[in-house]
Design an enzyme around this catalytic site. Structure first.
Site, PDB file in Angstrom:
ATOM      1  CB  CYS A 226       2.377   2.620  19.340  1.00 17.38           C
ATOM      2  SG  CYS A 226       1.822   3.422  17.819  1.00 17.38           S
TER       3      CYS A 226
HETATM    4  N1  NAD Z   1      -1.743   5.787  15.716  1.00 16.51           N
HETATM    5  C1  NAD Z   1      -0.513   6.214  15.937  1.00 16.51           C
HETATM    6  O1  NAD Z   1      -0.309   7.112  16.729  1.00 16.51           O
HETATM    7  C2  NAD Z   1       0.680   5.638  15.209  1.00 16.51           C
HETATM    8  C3  NAD Z   1       1.900   6.300  15.305  1.00 16.51           C
HETATM    9  C4  NAD Z   1       2.992   5.789  14.638  1.00 16.51           C
HETATM   10  C5  NAD Z   1       2.854   4.617  13.895  1.00 16.51           C
HETATM   11  N2  NAD Z   1       1.656   3.978  13.840  1.00 16.51           N
HETATM   12  C6  NAD Z   1       1.568   2.765  13.036  1.00 16.51           C
HETATM   13  O2  NAD Z   1       0.940   3.085  11.805  1.00 16.51           O
HETATM   14  C7  NAD Z   1       0.146   1.978  11.353  1.00 16.51           C
HETATM   15  C8  NAD Z   1      -1.283   2.431  11.140  1.00 16.51           C
HETATM   16  O3  NAD Z   1      -1.811   2.834  12.394  1.00 16.51           O
HETATM   17  P1  NAD Z   1      -3.104   3.752  12.481  1.00 16.51           P
HETATM   18  O4  NAD Z   1      -3.177   4.203  13.888  1.00 16.51           O
HETATM   19  O5  NAD Z   1      -3.116   4.765  11.393  1.00 16.51           O
HETATM   20  O6  NAD Z   1      -4.255   2.667  12.199  1.00 16.51           O
HETATM   21  P2  NAD Z   1      -5.798   2.963  11.963  1.00 16.51           P
HETATM   22  O7  NAD Z   1      -6.514   1.757  12.432  1.00 16.51           O
HETATM   23  O8  NAD Z   1      -6.170   4.295  12.498  1.00 16.51           O
HETATM   24  O9  NAD Z   1      -5.918   3.076  10.379  1.00 16.51           O
HETATM   25  C9  NAD Z   1      -5.633   2.026   9.530  1.00 16.51           C
HETATM   26  C10 NAD Z   1      -6.577   2.090   8.328  1.00 16.51           C
HETATM   27  O10 NAD Z   1      -6.170   1.080   7.408  1.00 16.51           O
HETATM   28  C11 NAD Z   1      -7.337   0.515   6.820  1.00 16.51           C
HETATM   29  N3  NAD Z   1      -6.955  -0.796   6.280  1.00 16.51           N
HETATM   30  C12 NAD Z   1      -6.666  -1.934   6.952  1.00 16.51           C
HETATM   31  N4  NAD Z   1      -6.270  -2.895   6.103  1.00 16.51           N
HETATM   32  C13 NAD Z   1      -6.333  -2.358   4.858  1.00 16.51           C
HETATM   33  C14 NAD Z   1      -6.030  -2.843   3.569  1.00 16.51           C
HETATM   34  N5  NAD Z   1      -5.565  -4.084   3.382  1.00 16.51           N
HETATM   35  N6  NAD Z   1      -6.202  -2.024   2.513  1.00 16.51           N
HETATM   36  C15 NAD Z   1      -6.648  -0.764   2.688  1.00 16.51           C
HETATM   37  N7  NAD Z   1      -6.930  -0.234   3.907  1.00 16.51           N
HETATM   38  C16 NAD Z   1      -6.766  -1.018   4.970  1.00 16.51           C
HETATM   39  C17 NAD Z   1      -8.333   0.482   7.948  1.00 16.51           C
HETATM   40  O11 NAD Z   1      -9.650   0.415   7.477  1.00 16.51           O
HETATM   41  C18 NAD Z   1      -8.030   1.789   8.682  1.00 16.51           C
HETATM   42  O12 NAD Z   1      -8.842   2.857   8.209  1.00 16.51           O
HETATM   43  C19 NAD Z   1       0.306   0.902  12.423  1.00 16.51           C
HETATM   44  O13 NAD Z   1       1.334   0.038  12.052  1.00 16.51           O
HETATM   45  C20 NAD Z   1       0.719   1.689  13.647  1.00 16.51           C
HETATM   46  O14 NAD Z   1       1.475   0.908  14.545  1.00 16.51           O
HETATM   47  C21 NAD Z   1       0.550   4.473  14.464  1.00 16.51           C
END
Ligand code: NAD
Length: 438
Positions: A265
């Site tokens: 983030c």
């Molecule tokens: N990690 C955090 O602490 C956090 C906190 C708040 C918001 N976010 C936001 O949430 C979103 C996700 O972050 P995250 O940390 O969970 O990411 P992550 O990488 O842990 O997980 C994302 C998942 O999505 C899958 N993926 C990617 N493209 C895909 C598609 N087209 N179809 C199906 N699956 C798909 C990936 O394989 C992966 O398993 C981001 O926008 C991030 O900025 C993250």
């Protein structure tokens, strides 16, 4: 709309955000299918192996036993869902522009199965205008129209990996949709898993609120990082200064300097805002400056290591440098965008022989793409001319570190309250250690 307990939920993207969401809805008694494009991840989840620190294997196994199903896109049942959440990554390109590829790929996947009456909720952090702009346009290529045939909302996530309290039902959630009715529908659903859902006037407002939260953090970290550099020149201890300011019981919030920012983030989201601002002929200098300052910190750490070695009459070139901690923050295994990547690559580029130890990370790829395998703590301490602390995990035996290491560069005040020797520790923002512990 079906009543709350009848709702079938699909969650696209089962990572740090999507997996806890899918489990929370399952635990609330809803029928949930998790969908992820990464086959090995789906297999891992189906076998009840959680890839996330905050979700135990036991909790995942219970959710699977209670009906949570996981699937790769070809075998998913998206058309059966009443509500689809999208929790896929929102990275930046090498030139630091937003990369909406995963979000739009997810929209394409949903569009192929979209049916009237569905609610689609984007949760990925993104710039204002994504949900009602490119995300909506991709979904509407189905021939269905948002607001008329299906509902569309944005509901940002506030989970903070490594901090289970951040995932509690008490942490307020925001939601804004393309119509008031859709906002109410999405909010009602989120209230199954959250006690305090706040309805906003639009998806754009919810998108910008999420970016403000992360930009706020990035700017304040940049502020104290600058202060650290100034303190080094002034011969002051930035940690003492920050602690002193933090005794003010109002109007001040404590942020600490360090080797840079990491994770999914903080190093990424500000660029979503500044990119979008430019589309309005607005250069958000504040946001970009903070990003520049924080991105420069790993280079400063490399300079500190060279300075520490210089004190011993040694060059960085050819020196053995041990890096302690490569995860992007303490006590987690998440190493995405960790500043350690630029620190290690910067040290190696200047001729150092670099090794790392991290009790949570076995393999780490630096900013030059070189893969490193972690070594044991004793091996690292025994074979390093200088030890550089990047991430201060609790699981590291710090007494052992300061007892055995002859020379330490401490970027996160890990030497605080420890007995250290004069000029044993060069502290970011504070200079050389004095005679004993403070
Ligand atoms: N990690 C955090 O602490 C956090 C906190 C708040 C918001 N976010 C936001 O949430 C979103 C996700 O972050 P995250 O940390 O969970 O990411 P992550 O990488 O842990 O997980 C994302 C998942 O999505 C899958 N993926 C990617 N493209 C895909 C598609 N087209 N179809 C199906 N699956 C798909 C990936 O394989 C992966 O398993 C981001 O926008 C991030 O900025 C993250």
């Amino acid at each position: 709309m079906s009543n709350r307990s009848d709702q079938r939920i699909a969650v696209v993207g089962l990572g740090y955000v999507g997996l806890p969401l899918a489990i929370a809805f399952t635990e609330a008694g809803l029928q949930v299918e998790g969908i992820d494009a990464n086959g090995p991840r789906v297999a891992e989840l189906a076998a009840a192996h959680s890839p996330i620190d905050d979700i135990s294997d036991e909790r995942l196994a219970t959710a699977l036993a209670d009906g949570l199903s996981v699937a790769e896109p070809p075998s998913a049942h998206l058309a059966d869902a009443d509500v689809v959440f999208v929790c896929v990554p929102t990275p930046i390109t090498r030139s630091k522009d937003p990369d909406l590829g995963p979000v739009l790929n997810a929209a394409t996947l949903i569009r192929e199965h979209l049916r009237a009456g569905q609610l689609v909720v984007l949760q990925s952090t993104t710039f204002p205008g994504t949900t009602s702009g490119p995300f909506r346009e991709e979904l509407e290529r189905s021939g269905l129209v948002a607001g008329r045939d299906f509902d569309l909302a944005f509901a940002p996530e506030r989970v903070n990996p490594g901090d289970p309290a951040s995932a509690s039902k008490g942490v307020p959630r925001l939601v804004g949709a393309t119509s008031q009715a859709a906002t109410g529908r999405a909010a009602a659903l989120l209230r199954c898993i959250n006690d305090n859902v706040i309805e906003l006037s639009s998806p754009d407002a919810a998108e910008l609120a999420k970016l403000l939260e992360n930009v706020f953090r990035n700017v304040n970290i940049a502020l104290v990082n600058q202060l650290a550099l100034l303190c080094e020149r002034m011969g002051l201890d930035v940690w003492e200064v920050i602690d002193a300011a933090a005794t003010k019981p109002f109007g001040f919030m404590r942020f600490t300097p360090g080797p840079g920012v990491g994770g999914h983030c903080i190093p990424v989201d500000p660029y979503y805002l500044s990119w979008r601002a430019r589309e309005f002929d607005f250069i958000d200098r504040f946001v970009e400056l903070a990003g520049d300052i924080n991105f420069a910190m790993p280079r400063h750490v490399v300079d500190l290591v060279a300075e520490a070695l210089n004190d011993r009459g040694k060059a960085l070139k050819g020196a053995r440098v041990g890096v302690l901690g490569v995860a992007f923050k303490p006590n987690v295994r998440d190493a995405r965008n960790s500043p350690a990547a630029a620190v290690i690559a910067g040290l190696a580029d200047r001729g150092a022989d670099v090794h790392f130890h991290d009790p949570h990370v076995d393999v780490f790829v630096d900013a030059d793409g070189t893969q490193h395998h972690g070594v044991g703590l004793d091996d690292l301490l025994g074979a390093s001319d200088v030890v550089t602390v990047v991430t201060a995990h609790k699981a590291i035996d710090w007494d052992r570190v300061f007892d055995r290491a002859d020379l330490v560069v401490d970027t996160v005040d890990s030497s605080r309250d420890r007995a250290v020797r004069p000029r044993q520790v060069l502290r970011l923002g504070a200079g050389w250690s004095a005679r004993t512990s403070r």
